[in-house]
Design an enzyme around this catalytic site. Structure first.
Site, mmCIF file in Angstrom:
data_model
loop_
_atom_site.group_PDB
_atom_site.id
_atom_site.type_symbol
_atom_site.label_atom_id
_atom_site.label_comp_id
_atom_site.label_asym_id
_atom_site.label_seq_id
_atom_site.Cartn_x
_atom_site.Cartn_y
_atom_site.Cartn_z
ATOM 1 N N CYS A 2 0.857 -1.179 0.000
ATOM 2 C CA CYS A 2 0.000 0.000 0.000
ATOM 3 C C CYS A 2 0.897 1.235 0.000
ATOM 4 O O CYS A 2 1.932 1.270 0.648
ATOM 5 C CB CYS A 2 -0.936 0.079 1.196
ATOM 6 S SG CYS A 2 -2.084 -1.269 1.310
ATOM 7 N N ARG A 27 3.730 -0.427 -4.868
ATOM 8 C CA ARG A 27 3.461 -0.925 -3.519
ATOM 9 C C ARG A 27 2.125 -1.666 -3.423
ATOM 10 O O ARG A 27 1.811 -2.262 -2.402
ATOM 11 C CB ARG A 27 3.460 0.233 -2.525
ATOM 12 C CG ARG A 27 4.747 1.026 -2.499
ATOM 13 C CD ARG A 27 4.683 2.120 -1.479
ATOM 14 N NE ARG A 27 4.630 1.566 -0.156
ATOM 15 C CZ ARG A 27 5.684 1.192 0.549
ATOM 16 N NH1 ARG A 27 6.887 1.332 0.055
ATOM 17 N NH2 ARG A 27 5.546 0.678 1.742
ATOM 18 N N TRP A 75 -2.930 -2.669 -1.607
ATOM 19 C CA TRP A 75 -2.660 -4.095 -1.795
ATOM 20 C C TRP A 75 -3.460 -4.756 -0.683
ATOM 21 O O TRP A 75 -3.102 -4.669 0.496
ATOM 22 C CB TRP A 75 -1.168 -4.377 -1.659
ATOM 23 C CG TRP A 75 -0.795 -5.790 -1.995
ATOM 24 C CD1 TRP A 75 -0.451 -6.279 -3.227
ATOM 25 C CD2 TRP A 75 -0.710 -6.905 -1.093
ATOM 26 N NE1 TRP A 75 -0.167 -7.623 -3.141
ATOM 27 C CE2 TRP A 75 -0.315 -8.033 -1.844
ATOM 28 C CE3 TRP A 75 -0.934 -7.064 0.270
ATOM 29 C CZ2 TRP A 75 -0.141 -9.284 -1.275
ATOM 30 C CZ3 TRP A 75 -0.761 -8.322 0.837
ATOM 31 C CH2 TRP A 75 -0.363 -9.423 0.054
ATOM 32 N N ASN A 101 -1.302 2.176 5.750
ATOM 33 C CA ASN A 101 -0.475 1.112 5.183
ATOM 34 C C ASN A 101 -0.042 0.233 6.338
ATOM 35 O O ASN A 101 0.479 0.743 7.326
ATOM 36 C CB ASN A 101 0.738 1.771 4.489
ATOM 37 C CG ASN A 101 1.824 0.774 4.145
ATOM 38 O OD1 ASN A 101 1.550 -0.403 3.945
ATOM 39 N ND2 ASN A 101 3.054 1.251 4.080
ATOM 40 N N GLY A 102 -0.278 -1.076 6.226
ATOM 41 C CA GLY A 102 0.128 -1.983 7.309
ATOM 42 C C GLY A 102 -1.024 -2.873 7.715
ATOM 43 O O GLY A 102 -2.022 -2.996 7.004
ATOM 44 N N GLU A 483 16.450 -18.056 -8.597
ATOM 45 C CA GLU A 483 16.054 -16.691 -8.952
ATOM 46 C C GLU A 483 15.378 -16.657 -10.333
ATOM 47 O O GLU A 483 14.365 -15.980 -10.519
ATOM 48 C CB GLU A 483 17.277 -15.769 -8.906
ATOM 49 C CG GLU A 483 17.030 -14.339 -9.366
ATOM 50 C CD GLU A 483 15.948 -13.595 -8.589
ATOM 51 O OE1 GLU A 483 15.451 -14.112 -7.561
ATOM 52 O OE2 GLU A 483 15.587 -12.495 -9.027
ATOM 53 N N LYS A 487 11.564 -15.352 -11.152
ATOM 54 C CA LYS A 487 11.314 -14.284 -12.137
ATOM 55 C C LYS A 487 10.239 -14.713 -13.128
ATOM 56 O O LYS A 487 9.314 -13.973 -13.413
ATOM 57 C CB LYS A 487 12.614 -14.043 -12.874
ATOM 58 C CG LYS A 487 13.247 -12.741 -13.059
ATOM 59 C CD LYS A 487 13.391 -11.677 -12.072
ATOM 60 C CE LYS A 487 12.642 -11.696 -10.818
ATOM 61 N NZ LYS A 487 13.137 -11.034 -9.693
ATOM 62 N N GLU A 490 6.824 -14.856 -11.451
ATOM 63 C CA GLU A 490 6.312 -13.531 -11.087
ATOM 64 C C GLU A 490 5.691 -12.801 -12.261
ATOM 65 O O GLU A 490 4.603 -12.263 -12.145
ATOM 66 C CB GLU A 490 7.469 -12.641 -10.580
ATOM 67 C CG GLU A 490 7.823 -12.794 -9.145
ATOM 68 C CD GLU A 490 8.972 -11.869 -8.775
ATOM 69 O OE1 GLU A 490 8.819 -11.091 -7.833
ATOM 70 O OE2 GLU A 490 10.041 -11.920 -9.422
ATOM 71 N N HIS A 506 14.421 -37.893 -7.278
ATOM 72 C CA HIS A 506 13.772 -38.358 -6.042
ATOM 73 C C HIS A 506 12.308 -37.929 -6.012
ATOM 74 O O HIS A 506 11.823 -37.421 -5.007
ATOM 75 C CB HIS A 506 14.526 -37.822 -4.822
ATOM 76 C CG HIS A 506 15.917 -38.358 -4.734
ATOM 77 N ND1 HIS A 506 16.202 -39.666 -4.456
ATOM 78 C CD2 HIS A 506 17.119 -37.766 -4.942
ATOM 79 C CE1 HIS A 506 17.503 -39.859 -4.471
ATOM 80 N NE2 HIS A 506 18.088 -38.718 -4.781
ATOM 81 N N LYS A 605 5.704 -4.682 -4.452
ATOM 82 C CA LYS A 605 7.158 -4.687 -4.383
ATOM 83 C C LYS A 605 7.671 -4.662 -2.956
ATOM 84 O O LYS A 605 8.652 -5.299 -2.617
ATOM 85 C CB LYS A 605 7.703 -3.485 -5.142
ATOM 86 C CG LYS A 605 9.211 -3.543 -5.253
ATOM 87 C CD LYS A 605 9.706 -2.671 -6.353
ATOM 88 C CE LYS A 605 11.188 -2.866 -6.561
ATOM 89 N NZ LYS A 605 11.545 -4.188 -7.086
HETATM 90 C C1 G6P Z 1 8.780 -8.740 -2.740
HETATM 91 C C2 G6P Z 1 9.325 -8.388 -4.109
HETATM 92 C C3 G6P Z 1 10.574 -9.221 -4.400
HETATM 93 C C4 G6P Z 1 11.596 -9.004 -3.310
HETATM 94 C C5 G6P Z 1 11.024 -9.319 -1.926
HETATM 95 C C6 G6P Z 1 11.953 -8.862 -0.822
HETATM 96 O O1 G6P Z 1 8.257 -10.023 -2.748
HETATM 97 O O2 G6P Z 1 8.349 -8.604 -5.107
HETATM 98 O O3 G6P Z 1 11.117 -8.822 -5.651
HETATM 99 O O4 G6P Z 1 12.710 -9.810 -3.563
HETATM 100 O O5 G6P Z 1 9.792 -8.620 -1.729
HETATM 101 O O6 G6P Z 1 12.020 -7.464 -0.869
HETATM 102 P P1 G6P Z 1 13.211 -6.612 -0.308
HETATM 103 O O7 G6P Z 1 12.782 -5.189 -0.506
HETATM 104 O O8 G6P Z 1 13.354 -6.971 1.142
HETATM 105 O O9 G6P Z 1 14.424 -6.971 -1.084
#
Ligand code: G6P
Length: 610
Positions: A2, A27, A75, A101-102, A483, A487, A490, A506, A605
């Site tokens: 948010c 956000r 969000w 926010n929170g 990673e 990606k 996502e 396994h 994010k």
């Molecule tokens: C969210 C983002 C990710 C990120 C993660 C941790 O899930 O979408 O891309 O890696 O948070 O965020 P930070 O700001 O702690 O790296």
């Protein structure tokens, strides 16, 4: 998660609020709303979906009259994303208006208390409880806004950043925070509040960071700050140096592809900040030799930052011979961790605000363990609370899926590995210099990969219908798979799994059938052939295999239908290069599918809730 903004000044508030929200959409973006105070009182407009709908509904904010207002992009946590649950929320008589926010953890109990006092609720949100609780205290104690908000803070459990307007205080916005980010900006005759600096950067660079359990009152004449005991406190303004254009898309179609291409610069800037005269220098972060003499390292983080931790576990153990554990911050914080003596906890976070990572830092500190943060955002909570902070110099990252921050974090980790190795006597001077020059070569080698993206575009175009992908590798190759797989999930919503190549048989190999795509990464010399054999195994069960390896080591066409190569580098730093093809494939797949690359569904994010 948010985003919140607020403005008080002489200009029309609506357009300023919407512009600020457009920079905070990363956000959260399932609904949005603004409240502007005009001659007729507070007017609230909300809409479900992307901010663009709210912009349309309010004629870019111009349909709302008034020079004071607050706004929110959501969000959803409590209550589905719809107009009713969208913020701002108001008390029934419009005495109090709030954006939040929170998460208010004890909202059920507080809601009951308020219901018993005659309050009725129209939404499913915890925020409406905040509005009414503040209204309740305001009316009960009749001691003004700061007192009412302080009483709310005493009762609230959880995380919040709130901006509040009171009907009787037409020339003020009140704000408070605990564990959710919030900054205040000032300029001549006006004041701003926002979840993050880029939202107000075009108006001012003079910023105050509000600490936990503090409040502020914004007026046209300035800002006053208060602690939780309602006492006025002094705060120093900080001049923010961030480049405003860095948060603009410029000629790029999406932020994600812009940020992928910014990786050479992000890595080089980070490297240059901490390397002087052929030596790593962390003195700016006040990281001492004594800190580095630690006997154990625990890396804690979430999401992609956790994947950086997985890479670094291999890198640090191999280069510095210091044992490393990597823990998801959400697990670490509740597991009653057994700290070995002489442990250094390294918390990695782009935003510096991730709730679980922040809690992990606090957990370590509560046990008297030294903490080092690797963070991209100056002034963020983790940066301020950790004992030491090394900043990545990636610049603002806007796309929800991280790319350049991941790459910059890796480089900080490599430099940390080198320093640990030096202090622990695990490398001699010549090897130190050789390894440092290998790290220095990362930006140019990433640029070389980015100079020809045609194979990744082609792969995305040809595989637009794929629905299952396995990514396999061993050691650092496996860490890069983790990673790459995240990606792809996502931004393209394709189901993928990263698997340690030796583990596939396994159980998971049962999922391989004709046409299943398996991407195999093979750069680690000691296990190249082992992973190649694992690829043969899946190939013979019908998989369509793609390899990623170093130039000169490509897999033959008898195994792989395609093999992408990256420039040769010391294999311990390979993840920095391997991730790039996987980022590009994920991006182009998302584009092919016509998805919202920068704002994938359900994500945000900055994850400031647990
Ligand atoms: C969210 C983002 C990710 C990120 C993660 C941790 O899930 O979408 O891309 O890696 O948070 O965020 P930070 O700001 O702690 O790296």
């Amino acid at each position: 998660m948010c985003g919140i903004v607020g403005y008080i000044g002489k200009k029309q508030a609506g357009p300023i609020l919407l512009d600020g929200l457009s920079r905070l959409e990363y956000r959260g973006y399932d609904s949005a709303g603004i409240a502007v105070r005009g001659k007729r009182g507070v007017e609230v407009v909300k809409s479900k979906g992307r901010l663009a709908l709210l912009v349309e509904k309010t004629d870019g904010g111009k349909s709302l009259d008034g020079t004071v207002g607050i706004g929110h992009t959501r969000w959803a946590t409590h209550g589905v994303p719809n107009e009713t649950n969208a913020h701002p929320h108001c008390s029934a008589d419009k005495n109090v208006t709030v954006v939040h926010n929170g998460i208010l953890e004890n909202y059920r109990e507080l809601r009951q208390k308020l219901a018993a006092n005659g309050y009725k609720f129209y939404s499913e949100t915890d925020t409406e409880v905040i509005v009414n609780l503040i209204d309740y205290y305001y009316k009960k104690y009749k001691a003004g806004p700061v007192d009412a908000i302080a009483r709310f803070m005493q009762r609230a459990r959880g995380a919040y950043a709130i901006a509040v307007m009171f009907r009787k205080y037409a020339g003020a916005i009140y704000v408070a925070r605990k564990d959710s980010p919030m900054i205040v900006g000032v300029a001549e005759g006006e004041a701003y509040v926002a979840s993050d600096v880029p939202a107000i950067l075009k108006h001012t660079r003079t910023v105050y960071y509000i600490d936990n359990l503090e409040m502020a009152c914004l007026t046209r004449k300035g800002v006053s700050f208060y602690n939780a005991d309602r006492e006025p406190i002094d705060k120093e303004a900080v001049t923010v140096e961030m480049d405003a254009s860095a948060a603009d898309k410029e000629e790029w179609q999406h932020f994600m592809i812009k940020e992928i291409h910014e990786q050479p610069r992000a890595v080089r800037n980070t490297f240059d900040r901490y390397v002087q005269d052929g030596k790593v220098d962390f003195s700016e972060a006040e990281l001492t030799e004594e800190d580095l003499r630690c006997k154990h390292i625990v890396i804690t983080a979430c999401g992609s930052a956790y994947h950086v931790g997985i890479v670094l576990q291999y890198v640090i153990e191999r280069i510095a011979r210091v044992p490393v554990r990597v823990e998801l911050a959400s697990e670490f914080r509740y597991r009653d961790f057994l700290f070995e003596p002489d442990t250094l906890v390294v918390a990695i976070s782009q935003s510096g605000e991730t709730a679980d990572t922040l809690a992990a830092v606090r957990e370590a500190k509560a046990h008297g363990v030294k903490t080092l943060a690797v963070v991209n955002v100056q002034g963020s909570s983790i940066a301020r609370e950790a004992d030491r902070t090394v900043f990545t110099v990636a610049g603002p990252e806007i796309a929800v899926a991280t790319t350049k921050a991941y790459s910059a974090q890796l480089v900080v980790g490599y430099l940390l590995a080198l320093e640990l190795a030096r202090v622990h006597g695990a490398v001699d001077g010549t090897e130190y210099t050789r390894l440092l020059s290998e790290v220095a070569s990362v930006p140019d080698k990433i640029a070389a990969i980015l100079s020809d993206i045609s194979s990744y575009q082609r792969f995305a175009a040809e595989h637009v219908n794929m629905h299952d992908v396995f990514m396999i590798g061993r050691g650092i190759d496996y860490a890069a798979c983790m990673e790459g797989s995240l990606k792809l999930k996502e931004v393209s919503y394709v189901h993928t799994e990263a698997y340690a190549a030796g583990e596939l048989k396994h159980g998971t190999i049962s999922l391989i059938e004709k046409g299943t795509v398996v991407i195999g990464i093979l750069t680690q010399s000691g296990v190249y052939e082992k992973t190649a054999s694992n690829l043969e195994e899946v190939k013979s069960r019908g998989a369509s295999v793609v390899g990623i390896t170093f130039e000169g080591h490509a897999l033959g066409s008898e195994i792989a239908s395609a093999c992408w190569t990256v420039p040769v580098i010391d294999e311990r730093f390979a993840a920095s290069l391997l991730v790039v093809p996987l980022q590009l494939v994920s991006y182009y797949m998302s584009v092919q599918l016509g998805l919202d690359v920068d704002k994938p569904r359900n994500l945000a994010k900055s994850v400031t809730v647990e």
